[in-house]
Design a protein around this motif. Structure first.
Motif, PDB file in Angstrom:
ATOM      1  N   TRP A  16      40.552  29.292  42.259  1.00 17.39           N
ATOM      2  CA  TRP A  16      39.312  29.697  41.595  1.00 17.39           C
ATOM      3  C   TRP A  16      39.508  30.794  40.567  1.00 17.39           C
ATOM      4  CZ3 TRP A  16      38.259  34.719  42.161  1.00 17.39           C
ATOM      5  CH2 TRP A  16      38.576  35.359  43.362  1.00 17.39           C
ATOM      6  N   LEU A  17      40.720  31.324  40.494  1.00 24.42           N
ATOM      7  CA  LEU A  17      40.986  32.302  39.450  1.00 24.42           C
ATOM      8  C   LEU A  17      41.130  31.626  38.099  1.00 24.42           C
ATOM      9  CD1 LEU A  17      43.363  35.016  40.852  1.00 24.42           C
ATOM     10  CD2 LEU A  17      41.121  35.318  39.825  1.00 24.42           C
ATOM     11  N   LEU A  26      37.288  36.902  50.387  1.00 27.80           N
ATOM     12  CA  LEU A  26      37.479  38.019  49.463  1.00 27.80           C
ATOM     13  C   LEU A  26      36.505  39.142  49.759  1.00 27.80           C
ATOM     14  CD1 LEU A  26      38.788  39.194  46.913  1.00 27.80           C
ATOM     15  CD2 LEU A  26      37.052  37.988  45.579  1.00 27.80           C
ATOM     16  N   LYS A  30      37.128  42.964  50.830  1.00 27.80           N
ATOM     17  CA  LYS A  30      36.570  44.103  50.090  1.00 27.80           C
ATOM     18  C   LYS A  30      35.808  45.024  51.021  1.00 27.80           C
ATOM     19  CE  LYS A  30      36.096  42.481  45.406  1.00 27.80           C
ATOM     20  NZ  LYS A  30      37.208  43.336  44.998  1.00 27.80           N
ATOM     21  N   CYS A  88      33.991  35.714  38.869  1.00 22.56           N
ATOM     22  CA  CYS A  88      34.837  35.632  40.065  1.00 22.56           C
ATOM     23  C   CYS A  88      36.027  36.571  39.963  1.00 22.56           C
ATOM     24  CB  CYS A  88      35.351  34.204  40.249  1.00 22.56           C
ATOM     25  SG  CYS A  88      34.197  33.139  41.080  1.00 22.56           S
ATOM     26  N   SER A  89      36.745  36.471  38.852  1.00 24.50           N
ATOM     27  CA  SER A  89      37.925  37.319  38.660  1.00 24.50           C
ATOM     28  C   SER A  89      37.525  38.777  38.586  1.00 24.50           C
ATOM     29  CB  SER A  89      38.643  36.942  37.366  1.00 24.50           C
ATOM     30  OG  SER A  89      38.842  35.567  37.295  1.00 24.50           O
ATOM     31  N   TYR A 116      35.059  40.128  39.964  1.00 23.45           N
ATOM     32  CA  TYR A 116      34.694  40.571  41.306  1.00 23.45           C
ATOM     33  C   TYR A 116      35.962  40.882  42.088  1.00 23.45           C
ATOM     34  CZ  TYR A 116      32.615  40.301  46.036  1.00 23.45           C
ATOM     35  OH  TYR A 116      32.208  40.559  47.324  1.00 23.45           O
ATOM     36  N   GLU A 117      36.951  40.047  41.907  1.00 21.28           N
ATOM     37  CA  GLU A 117      38.191  40.234  42.639  1.00 21.28           C
ATOM     38  C   GLU A 117      38.885  41.532  42.251  1.00 21.28           C
ATOM     39  OE1 GLU A 117      42.514  38.611  43.658  1.00 21.28           O
ATOM     40  OE2 GLU A 117      41.691  38.655  41.633  1.00 21.28           O
ATOM     41  N   ASN A 118      38.923  41.823  40.941  1.00 22.28           N
ATOM     42  CA  ASN A 118      39.612  43.051  40.530  1.00 22.28           C
ATOM     43  C   ASN A 118      38.670  44.247  40.446  1.00 22.28           C
ATOM     44  OD1 ASN A 118      38.224  42.763  38.096  1.00 22.28           O
ATOM     45  ND2 ASN A 118      39.984  41.935  36.985  1.00 22.28           N
ATOM     46  N   ASP A 119      37.469  44.097  40.961  1.00 20.76           N
ATOM     47  CA  ASP A 119      36.479  45.183  41.062  1.00 20.76           C
ATOM     48  C   ASP A 119      35.884  45.627  39.738  1.00 20.76           C
ATOM     49  OD1 ASP A 119      37.516  47.111  44.004  1.00 20.76           O
ATOM     50  OD2 ASP A 119      36.052  45.494  43.735  1.00 20.76           O
ATOM     51  N   ILE A 146      33.734  44.228  38.114  1.00 20.00           N
ATOM     52  CA  ILE A 146      32.298  43.909  38.125  1.00 20.00           C
ATOM     53  C   ILE A 146      31.466  45.103  38.602  1.00 20.00           C
ATOM     54  CG2 ILE A 146      31.954  43.032  40.480  1.00 20.00           C
ATOM     55  CD1 ILE A 146      30.518  40.635  39.290  1.00 20.00           C
ATOM     56  N   PHE A 147      32.144  46.082  39.211  1.00 20.85           N
ATOM     57  CA  PHE A 147      31.436  47.275  39.689  1.00 20.85           C
ATOM     58  C   PHE A 147      31.500  48.423  38.696  1.00 20.85           C
ATOM     59  CE2 PHE A 147      30.525  45.570  43.774  1.00 20.85           C
ATOM     60  CZ  PHE A 147      31.614  44.794  44.134  1.00 20.85           C
TER      61      PHE A 147
END
Lengths: 247, 453
Positions: free
Chosen positions: A31-32, A54, A58, B340-341, B343-346, B348-349
């Protein structure tokens, strides 16, 4: 310092994490690769599973911080709830390459994660509020000092009733002598950091003062004289001249 | 109004040609964490520009007086004062280290020769006085030039001390320390238009202070639920109305803004107005809430509007209309498919700030890859500019940048996948009157001016 309950739950979830790790890595790459704009809305169940993992990761990371970022925590938890809500209706995950989990296993993972999640969130947030309560414990000593407690965060109703006129919401002058003293800042020239030290030394100074014996009072006087002399020697105080002849 | 674009029309973001003016900070590739700029703020006149960093330091720049013999160094900003505002602290009760990072700086309106500002970290707000000393007194009677006391009985003649010029010395001293009032992390401070009070906001509470009083504050908003398990929303920013001293707003992590009137009740848990845009069902995703979280709220100078920044857009609201914003400007819509990405690498915050220009005709906010965006509210045009060392020649014009969302990349465009998400512009400031902007890019502060200026 956090509750034992939290630790226990984390141990459980760490086991689950290890199981899911193998799958998570593989799914990550899937999904990346998100050039496809529909990825965010991709087959919800499949996207949810990896997003769920995920999000749990987190959450763990956030909970492990000594002082979690509350905004980050709340947003992750809300997202997790959203993902959970979307996953609940699906009894089984559709087959995805490199996701070997059987539907039954997925269900139990969900169920236990859900319980663990709620429990760990709840215990963390409770801890936060308990710690806050703890830091306010000295509150009842407020009566001793004339200036009131430097520690803020008083229960809102108490603080407001004491000091705000309910009708107008304006600051009350009554009982707050010196509130609007001369604002010439030269007054504070020699009082750097004084407010902070007030904050660190609560009421007891006043309380113990009332119990002074005559002996103690004498010592106090001598102390102040000594201070005065020291100040003169050091040069912060101007020497007070004795009255001369003819005055 | 100084800096008008010419032809009598109000100067705004896009009628002008933005040029590089100055850059402050080290050029090293290795950036020390402590040097990362965490807040930027012009004072009321625009003559002073303050920055705070993660190391707890405040650096104030002063604009030089225009010099006819050096017309090119018109209004350059040079270092005026540097001081350590906050130090790392340890909360023994909770066994926590309190970061010294300066979250916000707010200037007080100038009332005498000295300048005052409020600076805050996560827990403690400090009032600093910055004053100049360019004279010193000489010829005291009671002490000699070294400061040693003279024996008063040896003095046979009296003299009047005289003031002699000395090299300018700028001193910063902490005048008030406002501590122990926030359990959670302070995200905002805002000086009231009455110039006597200010508010401080953390994740769950907003407190009102009097500038003279440090040992108590009044809690005016408390959204902490009785049962913390029910916590679903936090306060993200708060600001006083620029003219109405009883009105303030606060934004939330759910994308809502509440306007409160302190006259209506002592506790402002009940809002007077509630601003929220209904969610667009077609763009709904798991990340809807996160990207709706408001990272900054700013009133316009006029007090008629307010602007909010969420992850992908800037919205302008009319205070008289709660149902939806009057304007929505897309900052980097091309990131919507990458949530998505991010969010994964933060990323998005990340919390981006936004600002108005003096006349409220343009707004500015930052993005990634050291890009920042300007929107002209009148012409509806927008531009993307970049703060980089490559475009750092004196008075060099900034070339508009373009991001290619996908597919074929045209010449001079940069593709989304090539964006550097570590180079984020979170903090920007616009001079209150002129077309001068300050843009913080990690550890560097860029100052841009328009050509006419």
């Amino acid at each position: 310092m956090l509750s034992k309950g939290l630790k226990r739950k984390r141990e459980e979830e760490e086991e689950e994490e290890e199981e899911e790790e193998k799958e998570a890595l593989a799914v990550d790459t899937w999904w990346l690769d998100s050039d496809h704009p529909a990825v965010a809305q991709a087959p919800p169940a499949v996207a949810s599973s990896s997003l769920f993992d995920l999000s749990v990761l987190k959450l763990h990371h956030s909970l492990r911080q000594s002082e979690p970022d509350l905004r980050h925590l709340v947003l992750v938890v809300n997202t997790l709830r959203r993902i959970q809500a979307s996953m609940v209706p699906t009894a089984a995950l559709p087959p995805v390459p490199s996701l070997p989990a059987a539907p039954g296993m997925a269900d139990s993972l969900l169920a236990s994660s859900d319980a663990a999640l709620s429990a760990s969130m709840a215990s963390l947030l409770e801890d936060l509020s308990h710690i806050e309560g703890l830091s306010q414990a000295p509150q009842p000593l407020a009566e001793e000092g004339p200036q009131g407690r430097p520690i803020g965060g008083a229960p809102p109703s108490l603080g407001s009733l004491d000091l705000l006129d309910p009708a107008t919401g304006c600051l009350l002058d009554d009982g707050l002598e010196g509130l609007f003293e001369d604002i010439d800042t030269s007054m504070y020239d020699s009082e750097l950091w004084a407010p902070a030290s007030e904050g660190l030394k609560p009421g007891p100074e006043d309380g113990s003062g009332k119990e002074d014996t005559p002996e103690l009072k004498e010592t106090e006087l001598k102390d102040t004289e000594l201070d005065y002399l020291m100040d003169v020697l050091v040069g912060t105080q101007a020497l007070e001249r004795p009255p001369g002849p003819g005055r | 109004m100084a800096g008008a674009g010419g032809g009598g029309c109000p100067a705004s973001g896009n009628d002008l040609q933005w040029c590089f003016s100055q850059v402050k900070g080290a050029i090293d590739e290795d950036v020390a964490e402590a040097d990362i700029i965490s807040t930027v703020e012009f004072n009321y006149s625009g003559d002073l520009l303050a920055t705070g960093d993660k190391g707890g330091r405040v650096v104030i720049f002063q604009r030089e007086q225009e010099n006819k013999s050096h017309p090119h160094s018109r209004g350059e900003y040079n270092v005026y004062s540097t001081f350590q505002s906050h130090e790392p602290e340890f909360d023994y009760l909770k066994s926590l280290e309190i970061e010294e990072k300066i979250n916000k700086i707010r200037w007080l309106p100038q009332q005498n020769a000295a300048h005052f500002l409020l600076s805050t970290n996560d827990k403690t707000i400090k009032l600093w006085k910055i004053s100049e000393r360019d004279k010193r007194a000489e010829g005291y009677n009671l002490k000699d030039e070294d400061g040693r006391l003279r024996d008063p009985f040896r003095i046979t003649a009296l003299r009047v001390p005289i003031l002699k010029p000395m090299d300018l010395m700028v001193e910063a001293s902490p005048r008030r320390i406002f501590a122990n009032a926030h359990t959670y992390h302070i995200n905002s401070i805002s000086v009231n238009s009455d110039h006597e009070t200010y508010l401080s906001a953390d994740d769950l509470r907003i407190n009102l202070w009097h500038l003279e009083i440090t040992d108590r504050s009044f809690n005016i908003v408390d959204i902490k639920p009785a049962n913390m398990e029910e916590l679903t929303e936090v306060i993200t920013a708060a600001e006083f109305h620029p003219h109405q001293c009883n009105v303030f707003v606060y934004s939330s992590s759910k994308g809502t803004i509440r306007l409160c009137d302190m006259r209506s009740s002592a506790l402002c848990d009940r809002h007077s107005k509630f601003f929220e845009e209904p969610e667009d069902p077609s763009s709904r995703s798991f990340f809807s809430e996160i990207i709706s979280s408001i990272s900054d709220v700013k009133f316009s100078h006029s007090g008629r509007y307010m602007m909010t920044r969420d992850y992908l857009s800037v919205k302008v609201w009319d205070l008289n209309m709660e149902s939806r914003p009057v304007e929505t400007h897309q900052v980097h819509e091309y990131l919507r498919s990458k949530l998505c990405s991010l969010y994964e690498n933060d990323c998005i915050f990340d919390k981006f700030e936004c600002c108005w220009n003096g006349p409220d005709s343009a707004i500015m906010t930052g993005s990634y890859n050291n890009f920042f965006r300007m929107f002209d509210r009148n012409t509806r045009r927008d531009v993307t500019l970049e703060a980089s060392r490559e475009n750092s020649k004196p008075r060099a014009s900034l070339k508009p940048r373009r991001v290619c969302p996908g597919g074929k990349r045209k010449k001079d465009e940069i593709s989304v996948d090539s964006l550097d998400f570590n180079k984020k512009i979170l903090h920007t400031a616009w001079h209150p009157n002129d077309n001068i902007i300050a843009v913080a890019a990690t550890n560097n502060l860029y100052i841009f001016q328009d050509k006419v200026n």
